[in-house]
Design an enzyme around this catalytic site. Structure first.
Site, PDB file in Angstrom:
ATOM      1  N   ASP A  66      15.791 -23.093 -30.012  1.00 21.26           N
ATOM      2  CA  ASP A  66      16.027 -24.461 -30.484  1.00 21.26           C
ATOM      3  C   ASP A  66      17.139 -24.541 -31.533  1.00 21.26           C
ATOM      4  OD1 ASP A  66      14.099 -25.355 -28.789  1.00 21.26           O
ATOM      5  OD2 ASP A  66      12.570 -25.717 -30.297  1.00 21.26           O
ATOM      6  N   LYS A  77       7.754 -31.292 -35.859  1.00 27.57           N
ATOM      7  CA  LYS A  77       7.372 -31.951 -34.604  1.00 27.57           C
ATOM      8  C   LYS A  77       6.517 -31.011 -33.751  1.00 27.57           C
ATOM      9  CE  LYS A  77      10.254 -31.836 -30.924  1.00 27.57           C
ATOM     10  NZ  LYS A  77       9.545 -31.370 -29.728  1.00 27.57           N
ATOM     11  N   ASN A  78       6.942 -29.753 -33.624  1.00 27.36           N
ATOM     12  CA  ASN A  78       6.235 -28.844 -32.717  1.00 27.36           C
ATOM     13  C   ASN A  78       4.898 -28.365 -33.281  1.00 27.36           C
ATOM     14  OD1 ASN A  78       8.286 -29.154 -30.939  1.00 27.36           O
ATOM     15  ND2 ASN A  78       9.135 -27.088 -31.154  1.00 27.36           N
ATOM     16  N   ARG A  84      10.849 -25.273 -16.387  1.00 26.00           N
ATOM     17  CA  ARG A  84       9.827 -24.929 -17.379  1.00 26.00           C
ATOM     18  C   ARG A  84       8.461 -25.015 -16.718  1.00 26.00           C
ATOM     19  NH1 ARG A  84      11.659 -28.050 -22.860  1.00 26.00           N
ATOM     20  NH2 ARG A  84       9.960 -26.869 -23.777  1.00 26.00           N
ATOM     21  N   CYS A  91      13.274 -29.835 -16.177  1.00 25.81           N
ATOM     22  CA  CYS A  91      13.582 -30.416 -17.476  1.00 25.81           C
ATOM     23  C   CYS A  91      15.060 -30.194 -17.750  1.00 25.81           C
ATOM     24  CB  CYS A  91      12.674 -29.696 -18.456  1.00 25.81           C
ATOM     25  SG  CYS A  91      13.067 -29.849 -20.139  1.00 25.81           S
ATOM     26  N   ARG A 116      13.741 -38.083 -30.554  1.00 30.37           N
ATOM     27  CA  ARG A 116      12.489 -37.412 -30.187  1.00 30.37           C
ATOM     28  C   ARG A 116      12.072 -36.418 -31.273  1.00 30.37           C
ATOM     29  NH1 ARG A 116      12.573 -34.213 -25.107  1.00 30.37           N
ATOM     30  NH2 ARG A 116      10.625 -33.705 -26.126  1.00 30.37           N
TER      31      ARG A 116
END
Ligand code: UD1
Length: 426
Positions: A309, A24-25, A123, A118, A401
């Site tokens: 993460d 995803k990133n 952030r 967030c 997500r």
């Protein structure tokens, strides 16, 4: 809001094979980078997760046309029709900010909503903004929106005060079309940044020092089309490695680049987990947990350090270790929202500022919990798998997500997990 129901088992015995999706990133900045050219960009190994659909909707609003077939995306922005990323998009996904650099570099103008606080702490995006200002952009904040203008960005020497993944990506994209040379110092080294730079080079960018802390980018007048493979998702892979560490059966993971997970694999091995690369096949690893998990202290840090993460998922593993572990979070403040939910399942964890002290081993028992952000949700799924009885996770949209079909993947290993609507809960 959807929920996930898991029937857990303290003696977890899953087995089988899971294919890890694209990162995803890595795909989000690659899609944003397609704004830098009029030509088509072909991207492969696209994860079908909600954030990808969010950025594609944003891109369509900016003038992009795309088609997504299976895991391949063709995207092309012949002309920029709008230069605005609305609050609706940025609120849904903070990475929408990644269109700022490309829009400014190609179009000379961008209006992007300022991300608010967030769920995982404050952030800011000051480092993105300072860098673009150094490259000649004039930037103002009006009614919650960043208004950025630059007739033509120019090269500059920029040192990031602290490592920022999105900041490095935004500036390297902007610098690729700027006039003259840009030197970026203290760049993030994450594999997703490297994957983006490799795409930019295929598009015609002149970048030296990819994967190093200092990058030199010689701006070019135009960038062109390219064909590019998105790297596997190291966080999804890491999450499944933790499933394996909690599990007495053997799980095979396909599509893992173990070199992107060195620190995570090292900590898992120290905890007693068996992780073996398949000598016959590239990017395949087998993982099996230990009956006696050893406690490990972990401190998150920028790549190649232990990823923030993976912090929540590793915390779950440490609840099952025989002894005390100290988990220190250095990247984001307030990134312990999963802890309160884990307490409801019976974990023994105390949070002191940036540290979570995890005392194990505590048997977990199923309960109703709430997911507050993407990785916290993943950690609750892991906890649910090893909790006795039923765990119901509310607000699982966060999970969607970033994890593609997580419940289907876990089900294929033998987990008792299903998505339910409100009325189906007994
Ligand atoms: C990216 C990842 C996210 C991961 C994070 C850290 C994407 C889409 N998301 O987020 O999953 O958790 O990296 O590995 O790739 N900071 C500032 N000023 C700035 C920018 C950042 O102070 O202008 C701070 C942040 O508040 C944070 C730290 O720097 O404390 C790292 O943030 P950053 O690397 O920018 O994270 P993201 O790119 O948002």
């Amino acid at each position: 809001m959807a929920k996930i129901k898991i029937l857990g088992n303290q003696q977890l015995r899953l087995s089988g094979t899971v294919k890890i999706s694209g990162a995803k990133n890595a795909v989000l900045p690659a899609i944003a980078a397609s704004l830098l050219t009029k030509e088509a960009i072909y991207l492969h190994n696209i994860p079908l997760v909600k954030d990808v659909f969010t950025i594609l909707t944003l891109m369509r609003g900016l003038g992009a046309e795309y088609s997504l077939e299976k895991e391949s995306l063709t995207i092309q922005t012949r002309s920029i029709l709008s230069d605005e990323a609305s609050y609706e998009h940025v609120r849904a996904m903070r990475a929408s900010i990644l269109v700022l650099g490309p829009l400014l570099a190609r179009h000379g103008k961008a209006i992007v909503a300022l991300p608010g606080g967030c769920a995982i702490g404050s952030r800011p995006i000051d480092l993105h903004i300072h860098g673009l200002e150094k490259m000649g952009a004039s930037i103002s904040l009006e009614h919650g929106y960043i208004h950025a203008h630059a007739k033509k960005l120019h090269g500059a020497e920029i040192e990031f005060e602290k490592k920022t993944v999105g900041g490095t990506e935004n500036l390297v994209m902007a610098a690729s079309l700027a006039r003259g040379e840009t030197i970026l110092r203290n760049c993030s080294l994450e594999p997703e940044v490297v994957n983006l730079c490799q795409l930019l080079v295929k598009m015609g960018a002149k970048i030296e020092g990819i994967g190093e802390e200092t990058m030199r980018i010689k701006g070019v007048d135009d960038l062109g089309g390219a064909d590019h493979e998105i790297i596997p998702d190291r966080i999804e892979a890491g999450t499944f490695l933790v499933v394996g560490a909690l599990n007495q059966g053997e799980i095979t993971l396909e599509g893992v680049q173990p070199e992107h997970l060195t620190t995570v694999i090292e900590k898992l091995r120290f905890s007693g987990t068996e992780i073996l690369a398949d000598p016959q096949r590239d990017n395949v690893v087998k993982v099996k947990g230990s009956a006696e998990i050893k406690p490990q202290d972990v401190t998150t840090s920028p790549y190649p350090g232990f990823p923030t993460d993976m912090q929540a998922q590793f915390t779950v593993l440490m609840t099952q270790a025989e002894g005390t572990s100290i988990i220190t979070e250095t990247i984001f403040d307030r990134r312990f929202s999963h802890v309160n939910e884990l307490l409801r399942l019976g974990a023994n964890i105390e949070v002191f500022q940036d540290k979570a002290i995890v005392k194990g081993k505590t048997p977990l028992s199923g309960a109703e919990v709430i997911a507050s952000d993407l990785r916290a949700s993943a950690s609750l799924v892991l906890a649910g798998l090893i909790a006795s009885g039923e765990t119901v996770i509310n607000d699982v949209e966060h999970l969607d997500r970033g994890y593609e079909k997580i419940e289907e993947k876990l089900k294929s290993l033998g987990a008792q997990i299903e998505r339910i609507k409100n009325e189906e809960i007994s």
